[in-house]
Design a protein around this motif. Structure first.
Motif, PDB file in Angstrom:
ATOM      1  N   LEU A  81      -5.510  -9.097  -3.081  1.00  0.00           N
ATOM      2  CA  LEU A  81      -4.916  -9.249  -4.405  1.00  0.00           C
ATOM      3  C   LEU A  81      -6.014  -9.719  -5.341  1.00  0.00           C
ATOM      4  O   LEU A  81      -6.751 -10.664  -5.022  1.00  0.00           O
ATOM      5  CB  LEU A  81      -3.775 -10.265  -4.390  1.00  0.00           C
ATOM      6  N   ALA A  94      -3.455  -4.784  -6.247  1.00  0.00           N
ATOM      7  CA  ALA A  94      -3.773  -4.772  -4.819  1.00  0.00           C
ATOM      8  C   ALA A  94      -4.812  -3.675  -4.629  1.00  0.00           C
ATOM      9  O   ALA A  94      -4.634  -2.552  -5.109  1.00  0.00           O
ATOM     10  CB  ALA A  94      -2.530  -4.484  -3.990  1.00  0.00           C
ATOM     11  N   ASN A 145      -3.970 -10.377   0.678  1.00  0.00           N
ATOM     12  CA  ASN A 145      -2.622  -9.984   0.295  1.00  0.00           C
ATOM     13  C   ASN A 145      -1.646 -10.477   1.354  1.00  0.00           C
ATOM     14  O   ASN A 145      -1.619  -9.943   2.460  1.00  0.00           O
ATOM     15  CB  ASN A 145      -2.533  -8.465   0.137  1.00  0.00           C
TER      16      ASN A 145
END
Length: 93
Positions: free
Chosen positions: A45, A12, A34
């Motif tokens: 992500l 992340a 995300n």
């Protein structure tokens, strides 16, 4: 360069980290929003394939605000690395 099998690594990170990750691992990466973020941050992500090594972990630490999401073993290795490194600096006062 490194021994071992490449694995899918998920991190992340902010949008600013996409460029450095492409530079390091090529365009064969996956980037998506995300879904776990409920605020309006620009956290993404990012998935890429790499050999999970101490060099990879150090490189990710060097990027700054990047969190290893998976696989679980790689995340645990990152936590261990950060704890060991922090302990060395704590001892030095």
């Amino acid at each position: 360069m490194f021994t071992g099998d490449e694995r899918k690594i998920t991190v992340a990170a902010s949008e600013e980290m996409v460029g450095p990750i492409i530079d390091q691992f090529g365009k064969n990466i996956k980037v998506c929003a995300n879904p776990d973020k409920t605020d309006k941050s620009n956290e993404l992500l990012i998935e890429f394939y790499a050999v999970p090594s101490i060099i990879l972990l150090g490189w990710l630490v060097g990027l700054g605000d990047v969190e290893v999401i998976g696989p679980k073993e790689v995340k645990e290795d990152m936590i261990d690395l950060l704890k060991k490194t922090s302990a060395k600096y704590d001892r030095q006062g």
